[in-house]
Scaffold this motif. Sequence first.
Motif, PDB file in Angstrom:
ATOM      1  N   ASN A  32     -13.982   9.874  -3.931  1.00  0.00           N
ATOM      2  CA  ASN A  32     -14.041   8.864  -4.982  1.00  0.00           C
ATOM      3  C   ASN A  32     -13.570   7.531  -4.411  1.00  0.00           C
ATOM      4  N   LEU A  33     -14.407   6.519  -4.544  1.00  0.00           N
ATOM      5  CA  LEU A  33     -14.095   5.193  -4.030  1.00  0.00           C
ATOM      6  C   LEU A  33     -13.467   4.354  -5.132  1.00  0.00           C
ATOM      7  N   VAL A  34     -12.334   3.738  -4.838  1.00  0.00           N
ATOM      8  CA  VAL A  34     -11.660   2.848  -5.791  1.00  0.00           C
ATOM      9  C   VAL A  34     -12.289   1.465  -5.624  1.00  0.00           C
TER      10      VAL A  34
ATOM     11  N   TRP B  56     -15.427  -1.133  -2.082  1.00  0.00           N
ATOM     12  CA  TRP B  56     -14.367  -0.124  -2.060  1.00  0.00           C
ATOM     13  C   TRP B  56     -13.138  -0.742  -1.395  1.00  0.00           C
ATOM     14  N   GLY B  57     -12.013  -0.575  -2.051  1.00  0.00           N
ATOM     15  CA  GLY B  57     -10.759  -1.086  -1.513  1.00  0.00           C
ATOM     16  C   GLY B  57      -9.795   0.019  -1.158  1.00  0.00           C
ATOM     17  N   ALA B  58     -10.090   1.223  -1.643  1.00  0.00           N
ATOM     18  CA  ALA B  58      -9.287   2.402  -1.343  1.00  0.00           C
ATOM     19  C   ALA B  58     -10.172   3.615  -1.597  1.00  0.00           C
ATOM     20  N   VAL B  59      -9.729   4.756  -1.114  1.00  0.00           N
ATOM     21  CA  VAL B  59     -10.518   5.982  -1.222  1.00  0.00           C
ATOM     22  C   VAL B  59      -9.595   7.139  -1.581  1.00  0.00           C
ATOM     23  N   THR B  60     -10.082   8.039  -2.430  1.00  0.00           N
ATOM     24  CA  THR B  60      -9.412   9.321  -2.641  1.00  0.00           C
ATOM     25  C   THR B  60     -10.409  10.421  -2.299  1.00  0.00           C
ATOM     26  N   ALA B  61      -9.900  11.510  -1.757  1.00  0.00           N
ATOM     27  CA  ALA B  61     -10.765  12.642  -1.408  1.00  0.00           C
ATOM     28  C   ALA B  61      -9.933  13.909  -1.409  1.00  0.00           C
ATOM     29  N   THR B  62     -10.586  15.035  -1.589  1.00  0.00           N
ATOM     30  CA  THR B  62      -9.898  16.295  -1.387  1.00  0.00           C
ATOM     31  C   THR B  62      -9.718  16.496   0.119  1.00  0.00           C
ATOM     32  N   GLY B  63      -8.726  17.304   0.485  1.00  0.00           N
ATOM     33  CA  GLY B  63      -8.552  17.594   1.895  1.00  0.00           C
ATOM     34  C   GLY B  63      -9.783  18.256   2.486  1.00  0.00           C
ATOM     35  N   LYS B  64     -10.440  19.114   1.702  1.00  0.00           N
ATOM     36  CA  LYS B  64     -11.648  19.802   2.163  1.00  0.00           C
ATOM     37  C   LYS B  64     -12.779  18.812   2.413  1.00  0.00           C
ATOM     38  N   ALA B  65     -12.957  17.851   1.511  1.00  0.00           N
ATOM     39  CA  ALA B  65     -14.015  16.857   1.690  1.00  0.00           C
ATOM     40  C   ALA B  65     -13.727  15.957   2.880  1.00  0.00           C
TER      41      ALA B  65
ATOM     42  N   LEU C 240       0.822  -1.200   0.000  1.00  0.00           N
ATOM     43  CA  LEU C 240       0.000   0.000   0.000  1.00  0.00           C
ATOM     44  C   LEU C 240       0.860   1.255   0.000  1.00  0.00           C
ATOM     45  N   VAL C 241       1.938   1.257   0.769  1.00  0.00           N
ATOM     46  CA  VAL C 241       2.854   2.397   0.772  1.00  0.00           C
ATOM     47  C   VAL C 241       3.368   2.665  -0.640  1.00  0.00           C
ATOM     48  N   GLU C 242       3.773   1.630  -1.333  1.00  0.00           N
ATOM     49  CA  GLU C 242       4.280   1.786  -2.697  1.00  0.00           C
ATOM     50  C   GLU C 242       3.206   2.324  -3.639  1.00  0.00           C
ATOM     51  N   ARG C 243       1.975   1.841  -3.485  1.00  0.00           N
ATOM     52  CA  ARG C 243       0.889   2.296  -4.351  1.00  0.00           C
ATOM     53  C   ARG C 243       0.564   3.764  -4.098  1.00  0.00           C
ATOM     54  N   MET C 244       0.628   4.187  -2.856  1.00  0.00           N
ATOM     55  CA  MET C 244       0.368   5.597  -2.542  1.00  0.00           C
ATOM     56  C   MET C 244       1.464   6.492  -3.109  1.00  0.00           C
ATOM     57  N   ILE C 245       2.699   6.073  -2.984  1.00  0.00           N
ATOM     58  CA  ILE C 245       3.809   6.862  -3.523  1.00  0.00           C
ATOM     59  C   ILE C 245       3.704   6.944  -5.047  1.00  0.00           C
ATOM     60  N   ALA C 246       3.346   5.831  -5.682  1.00  0.00           N
ATOM     61  CA  ALA C 246       3.192   5.824  -7.144  1.00  0.00           C
ATOM     62  C   ALA C 246       2.080   6.774  -7.584  1.00  0.00           C
ATOM     63  N   ALA C 247       1.088   6.991  -6.710  1.00  0.00           N
ATOM     64  CA  ALA C 247      -0.025   7.888  -7.031  1.00  0.00           C
ATOM     65  C   ALA C 247       0.291   9.337  -6.691  1.00  0.00           C
ATOM     66  N   GLY C 248       1.500   9.598  -6.194  1.00  0.00           N
ATOM     67  CA  GLY C 248       1.920  10.968  -5.965  1.00  0.00           C
ATOM     68  C   GLY C 248       1.986  11.414  -4.521  1.00  0.00           C
ATOM     69  N   ALA C 249       1.764  10.511  -3.573  1.00  0.00           N
ATOM     70  CA  ALA C 249       1.820  10.897  -2.164  1.00  0.00           C
ATOM     71  C   ALA C 249       3.234  11.313  -1.787  1.00  0.00           C
ATOM     72  N   ASP C 250       3.374  12.507  -1.204  1.00  0.00           N
ATOM     73  CA  ASP C 250       4.682  12.943  -0.716  1.00  0.00           C
ATOM     74  C   ASP C 250       4.793  12.816   0.793  1.00  0.00           C
ATOM     75  N   GLN C 251       3.658  12.552   1.455  1.00  0.00           N
ATOM     76  CA  GLN C 251       3.636  12.259   2.883  1.00  0.00           C
ATOM     77  C   GLN C 251       2.670  11.117   3.134  1.00  0.00           C
TER      78      GLN C 251
ATOM     79  N   PRO D 148      -6.754   6.277 -11.811  1.00  0.00           N
ATOM     80  CA  PRO D 148      -8.017   6.565 -12.500  1.00  0.00           C
ATOM     81  C   PRO D 148      -9.035   7.263 -11.601  1.00  0.00           C
ATOM     82  N   ALA D 149      -9.046   6.912 -10.307  1.00  0.00           N
ATOM     83  CA  ALA D 149      -9.975   7.557  -9.391  1.00  0.00           C
ATOM     84  C   ALA D 149      -9.607   9.023  -9.179  1.00  0.00           C
ATOM     85  N   ILE D 150      -8.321   9.305  -9.082  1.00  0.00           N
ATOM     86  CA  ILE D 150      -7.883  10.699  -8.941  1.00  0.00           C
ATOM     87  C   ILE D 150      -8.213  11.481 -10.205  1.00  0.00           C
ATOM     88  N   ASP D 151      -7.917  10.885 -11.358  1.00  0.00           N
ATOM     89  CA  ASP D 151      -8.117  11.575 -12.637  1.00  0.00           C
ATOM     90  C   ASP D 151      -9.591  11.835 -12.937  1.00  0.00           C
TER      91      ASP D 151
END
Length: 254
Positions: free
Chosen positions: A135-137, A174-183, A45-56, A126-129
């Motif tokens: 957005n639920l993955v 849902w196996g993962a989730v993306t959201a804006t910080g505001k949401a 999961l750490v690797e998948r988050m980094i690949a999606a652009g996570a810097d923290q 794809p969920a981010i885009d």
Amino acid sequence: MILGIIPAAGAGQRIQPLGCSKELLPVGSRVVDSVERPKAVSEYLVERMIAAGADQICMIISAEKSDIVRYFAERNYAAEIFYVVQQKPQGLCDALFRAEPFARDKDRVLIGLPDTIWFPENAFTPAIDSGGDVNLVLFPVTDPSAFDAVVCDDEGNVDQVEVKQRDAHSCWIWGAVTATGKAFHSLKLLWEARHRQDEFLGHLLNAYIAAGNHVKGTRCGEIYMDVGTLEGYRSAQDFLRGRRDGKPTLFEAA
């Protein structure tokens, strides 16, 4: 800025007893300094988050899980990993919102479960885009009653999340989730307004939708493995071994 949030404070009762935190169960392998080493399930999961652009990446752990800190301090990652302590287990929502002070100002928040392995590795993208505040993955499974099944229309608008429901109306979970910080901040405010009664994220998402908010679902997942059970652990080992050896796996053969 993208923040990954990994709730890792659970006791892992479904697969106990263990000699380590369940998030460090060895599944597959990694290469460190040209030497093959066991790979912890949570590292996928750490690797998948980094690949999606996570810097923290913020991991929520209990006080007893110092072995997680030691494991991830062993090597450098492309994202900064830091930790928040959940004093006692009070459900997934409580764990996730421990990270909310660090998430509210982020462009995007990524959420995943550290005792799962899923493919494709870039399923976050794809969920981010596709946009959306939340957005639920989504991944297809054969037994959705063991998970949170997600009922969507043809355009990916989520109507309802069925939390471990026997007669689930969808095979997509849902196996993962993306959201804006505001949401994500809004979700926490709603959780608090509901007196923090929601233990599972699916129940809170239903309340969020009922309040007039929009949740999307992106059917981009192919394989989802829950390593938090002995059966799931064995299946994941077999699947990864098959990929490494170039042999068709049970999933691919089906």
